[in-house]
Design a protein around this motif. Structure first.
Motif, PDB file in Angstrom:
ATOM      1  N   ASP A 119     -27.571  65.978 -57.593  1.00  0.00           N
ATOM      2  CA  ASP A 119     -27.405  65.092 -56.450  1.00  0.00           C
ATOM      3  C   ASP A 119     -26.149  65.354 -55.621  1.00  0.00           C
ATOM      4  O   ASP A 119     -25.901  64.665 -54.647  1.00  0.00           O
ATOM      5  CB  ASP A 119     -27.457  63.627 -56.889  1.00  0.00           C
ATOM      6  N   ASP A 120     -25.362  66.355 -55.974  1.00  0.00           N
ATOM      7  CA  ASP A 120     -24.220  66.759 -55.156  1.00  0.00           C
ATOM      8  C   ASP A 120     -24.050  68.277 -55.257  1.00  0.00           C
ATOM      9  O   ASP A 120     -24.755  68.943 -56.012  1.00  0.00           O
ATOM     10  CB  ASP A 120     -22.942  66.019 -55.571  1.00  0.00           C
ATOM     11  N   LEU A 121     -23.129  68.824 -54.479  1.00  0.00           N
ATOM     12  CA  LEU A 121     -22.945  70.276 -54.417  1.00  0.00           C
ATOM     13  C   LEU A 121     -22.618  70.859 -55.788  1.00  0.00           C
ATOM     14  O   LEU A 121     -23.197  71.874 -56.187  1.00  0.00           O
ATOM     15  CB  LEU A 121     -21.846  70.642 -53.412  1.00  0.00           C
ATOM     16  N   ASP A 122     -21.705  70.219 -56.515  1.00  0.00           N
ATOM     17  CA  ASP A 122     -21.328  70.724 -57.841  1.00  0.00           C
ATOM     18  C   ASP A 122     -22.514  70.749 -58.790  1.00  0.00           C
ATOM     19  O   ASP A 122     -22.759  71.736 -59.476  1.00  0.00           O
ATOM     20  CB  ASP A 122     -20.215  69.868 -58.466  1.00  0.00           C
ATOM     21  N   SER A 123     -23.229  69.642 -58.842  1.00  0.00           N
ATOM     22  CA  SER A 123     -24.365  69.527 -59.750  1.00  0.00           C
ATOM     23  C   SER A 123     -25.482  70.497 -59.364  1.00  0.00           C
ATOM     24  O   SER A 123     -26.111  71.108 -60.231  1.00  0.00           O
ATOM     25  CB  SER A 123     -24.869  68.082 -59.755  1.00  0.00           C
ATOM     26  N   GLN A 124     -25.733  70.654 -58.063  1.00  0.00           N
ATOM     27  CA  GLN A 124     -26.775  71.587 -57.630  1.00  0.00           C
ATOM     28  C   GLN A 124     -26.384  73.021 -57.956  1.00  0.00           C
ATOM     29  O   GLN A 124     -27.211  73.817 -58.411  1.00  0.00           O
ATOM     30  CB  GLN A 124     -27.070  71.441 -56.132  1.00  0.00           C
ATOM     31  N   ALA A 125     -25.113  73.349 -57.751  1.00  0.00           N
ATOM     32  CA  ALA A 125     -24.632  74.700 -58.087  1.00  0.00           C
ATOM     33  C   ALA A 125     -24.776  74.943 -59.586  1.00  0.00           C
ATOM     34  O   ALA A 125     -25.174  76.035 -60.014  1.00  0.00           O
ATOM     35  CB  ALA A 125     -23.176  74.868 -57.654  1.00  0.00           C
ATOM     36  N   ALA A 126     -24.467  73.932 -60.393  1.00  0.00           N
ATOM     37  CA  ALA A 126     -24.588  74.064 -61.846  1.00  0.00           C
ATOM     38  C   ALA A 126     -26.051  74.180 -62.268  1.00  0.00           C
ATOM     39  O   ALA A 126     -26.389  74.985 -63.145  1.00  0.00           O
ATOM     40  CB  ALA A 126     -23.922  72.875 -62.536  1.00  0.00           C
ATOM     41  N   ARG A 127     -26.929  73.391 -61.648  1.00  0.00           N
ATOM     42  CA  ARG A 127     -28.368  73.476 -61.972  1.00  0.00           C
ATOM     43  C   ARG A 127     -28.912  74.867 -61.654  1.00  0.00           C
ATOM     44  O   ARG A 127     -29.627  75.460 -62.450  1.00  0.00           O
ATOM     45  CB  ARG A 127     -29.177  72.427 -61.205  1.00  0.00           C
ATOM     46  N   ASP A 128     -28.564  75.385 -60.479  1.00  0.00           N
ATOM     47  CA  ASP A 128     -29.034  76.715 -60.097  1.00  0.00           C
ATOM     48  C   ASP A 128     -28.502  77.769 -61.066  1.00  0.00           C
ATOM     49  O   ASP A 128     -29.229  78.687 -61.462  1.00  0.00           O
ATOM     50  CB  ASP A 128     -28.611  77.044 -58.666  1.00  0.00           C
ATOM     51  N   ALA A 129     -27.240  77.642 -61.454  1.00  0.00           N
ATOM     52  CA  ALA A 129     -26.640  78.588 -62.404  1.00  0.00           C
ATOM     53  C   ALA A 129     -27.329  78.495 -63.759  1.00  0.00           C
ATOM     54  O   ALA A 129     -27.621  79.519 -64.394  1.00  0.00           O
ATOM     55  CB  ALA A 129     -25.148  78.334 -62.548  1.00  0.00           C
ATOM     56  N   GLN A 186     -22.307  82.456 -61.916  1.00  0.00           N
ATOM     57  CA  GLN A 186     -23.386  81.966 -61.051  1.00  0.00           C
ATOM     58  C   GLN A 186     -22.994  80.643 -60.404  1.00  0.00           C
ATOM     59  O   GLN A 186     -23.268  80.406 -59.232  1.00  0.00           O
ATOM     60  CB  GLN A 186     -24.684  81.808 -61.840  1.00  0.00           C
ATOM     61  N   TYR A 187     -22.362  79.775 -61.181  1.00  0.00           N
ATOM     62  CA  TYR A 187     -21.917  78.480 -60.659  1.00  0.00           C
ATOM     63  C   TYR A 187     -20.934  78.689 -59.509  1.00  0.00           C
ATOM     64  O   TYR A 187     -21.075  78.090 -58.444  1.00  0.00           O
ATOM     65  CB  TYR A 187     -21.270  77.666 -61.781  1.00  0.00           C
ATOM     66  N   VAL A 188     -19.946  79.553 -59.710  1.00  0.00           N
ATOM     67  CA  VAL A 188     -18.954  79.806 -58.666  1.00  0.00           C
ATOM     68  C   VAL A 188     -19.632  80.407 -57.434  1.00  0.00           C
ATOM     69  O   VAL A 188     -19.383  79.980 -56.297  1.00  0.00           O
ATOM     70  CB  VAL A 188     -17.822  80.719 -59.181  1.00  0.00           C
ATOM     71  N   TYR A 189     -20.506  81.382 -57.636  1.00  0.00           N
ATOM     72  CA  TYR A 189     -21.235  81.993 -56.519  1.00  0.00           C
ATOM     73  C   TYR A 189     -21.980  80.909 -55.723  1.00  0.00           C
ATOM     74  O   TYR A 189     -21.940  80.888 -54.493  1.00  0.00           O
ATOM     75  CB  TYR A 189     -22.211  83.036 -57.053  1.00  0.00           C
ATOM     76  N   THR A 248     -11.920  82.762 -55.714  1.00  0.00           N
ATOM     77  CA  THR A 248     -12.998  83.399 -54.954  1.00  0.00           C
ATOM     78  C   THR A 248     -12.750  83.247 -53.460  1.00  0.00           C
ATOM     79  O   THR A 248     -12.902  84.212 -52.695  1.00  0.00           O
ATOM     80  CB  THR A 248     -14.369  82.808 -55.345  1.00  0.00           C
ATOM     81  N   TYR A 249     -12.367  82.036 -53.026  1.00  0.00           N
ATOM     82  CA  TYR A 249     -12.031  81.848 -51.616  1.00  0.00           C
ATOM     83  C   TYR A 249     -10.860  82.738 -51.212  1.00  0.00           C
ATOM     84  O   TYR A 249     -10.858  83.322 -50.135  1.00  0.00           O
ATOM     85  CB  TYR A 249     -11.712  80.380 -51.313  1.00  0.00           C
ATOM     86  N   GLU A 250      -9.863  82.851 -52.090  1.00  0.00           N
ATOM     87  CA  GLU A 250      -8.716  83.716 -51.801  1.00  0.00           C
ATOM     88  C   GLU A 250      -9.155  85.174 -51.683  1.00  0.00           C
ATOM     89  O   GLU A 250      -8.682  85.898 -50.809  1.00  0.00           O
ATOM     90  CB  GLU A 250      -7.641  83.558 -52.874  1.00  0.00           C
ATOM     91  N   ALA A 251     -10.056  85.605 -52.553  1.00  0.00           N
ATOM     92  CA  ALA A 251     -10.560  86.987 -52.487  1.00  0.00           C
ATOM     93  C   ALA A 251     -11.322  87.209 -51.188  1.00  0.00           C
ATOM     94  O   ALA A 251     -11.159  88.244 -50.530  1.00  0.00           O
ATOM     95  CB  ALA A 251     -11.455  87.289 -53.690  1.00  0.00           C
ATOM     96  N   LEU A 252     -12.132  86.244 -50.799  1.00  0.00           N
ATOM     97  CA  LEU A 252     -12.864  86.353 -49.536  1.00  0.00           C
ATOM     98  C   LEU A 252     -11.900  86.405 -48.357  1.00  0.00           C
ATOM     99  O   LEU A 252     -12.087  87.191 -47.425  1.00  0.00           O
ATOM    100  CB  LEU A 252     -13.821  85.172 -49.364  1.00  0.00           C
ATOM    101  N   GLN A 253     -10.875  85.575 -48.402  1.00  0.00           N
ATOM    102  CA  GLN A 253      -9.892  85.564 -47.328  1.00  0.00           C
ATOM    103  C   GLN A 253      -9.182  86.913 -47.256  1.00  0.00           C
ATOM    104  O   GLN A 253      -8.940  87.434 -46.177  1.00  0.00           O
ATOM    105  CB  GLN A 253      -8.901  84.438 -47.553  1.00  0.00           C
ATOM    106  N   GLY A 254      -8.873  87.482 -48.402  1.00  0.00           N
ATOM    107  CA  GLY A 254      -8.231  88.786 -48.425  1.00  0.00           C
ATOM    108  C   GLY A 254      -9.136  89.886 -47.871  1.00  0.00           C
ATOM    109  O   GLY A 254      -8.679  90.811 -47.215  1.00  0.00           O
ATOM    110  N   LEU A 255     -10.441  89.761 -48.123  1.00  0.00           N
ATOM    111  CA  LEU A 255     -11.385  90.755 -47.613  1.00  0.00           C
ATOM    112  C   LEU A 255     -11.685  90.565 -46.129  1.00  0.00           C
ATOM    113  O   LEU A 255     -11.869  91.523 -45.393  1.00  0.00           O
ATOM    114  CB  LEU A 255     -12.706  90.677 -48.394  1.00  0.00           C
ATOM    115  N   ASP A 256     -11.711  89.308 -45.712  1.00  0.00           N
ATOM    116  CA  ASP A 256     -12.205  88.985 -44.385  1.00  0.00           C
ATOM    117  C   ASP A 256     -11.089  88.557 -43.442  1.00  0.00           C
ATOM    118  O   ASP A 256     -11.171  88.793 -42.241  1.00  0.00           O
ATOM    119  CB  ASP A 256     -13.241  87.867 -44.512  1.00  0.00           C
TER     120      ASP A 256
END
Length: 143
Positions: A14-24, A65-68, A131-139
């Motif tokens: 029912d929220d972003l965290d839970s949905q990310a965990a369910r998908d993972a 998978q959860y982090v992704y 992960t956000y820091e890595a993306l920021q460094g790449l982008d």
């Protein structure tokens, strides 16, 4: 069939965290059990038996998978690429980066962490932040 197990592991979605965990959780269970549709097939076709020895691999896979799934900017960034081959390559590279970040955060003895408590949440949140820091460094333009 596995919905109760997934809900137990990851909540009701029912929220972003839970949905990310369910998908993972679905991704990990799919990796372990393949295309099994019944309980008999689950026990007969499991590609991996869950044991203490391979629990770390499953935990790392789940957390990666959860982090992704928790970093929606990845999908947005991939959608800017028009070449399908380049999309697959960029997606694989992001998954590898996240896998490395996860393995850096998992303690030597993962059985000492209360994964449902503050310690587990801190590891997950630190990995999302990294992960956000890595993306920021790449982008350079990710906020």
């Amino acid at each position: 069939m596995l919905d109760e197990l997934i809900t137990f592991i990851a909540g009701d979605g029912d929220d972003l965290d839970s949905q990310a965990a369910r998908d993972a959780a679905c991704d990990v269970l799919d990796e372990v059990f393949g295309d099994a549709d019944t309980w008999t097939e689950l026990t007969d076709t499991a590609e991996m038996t869950v044991s203490r020895e391979n629990l770390l691999t499953l935990l790392e896979t789940f957390l990666a998978q959860y982090v992704y799934n928790r970093v929606p900017v990845i999908a947005e960034r991939l959608s800017r690429i028009t070449d399908p081959h380049a999309v697959r390559q960029a997606d694989e590279e992001m998954r590898q980066i996240i896998q490395v970040l996860v393995s850096l955060r998992i303690p030597n003895d993962p059985f000492t962490v209360d994964w449902a408590g503050p310690g587990g949440h801190r590891i997950a949140e630190d990995t999302v932040r990294m992960t956000y820091e890595a993306l920021q460094g790449l982008d350079g333009d990710i906020q």
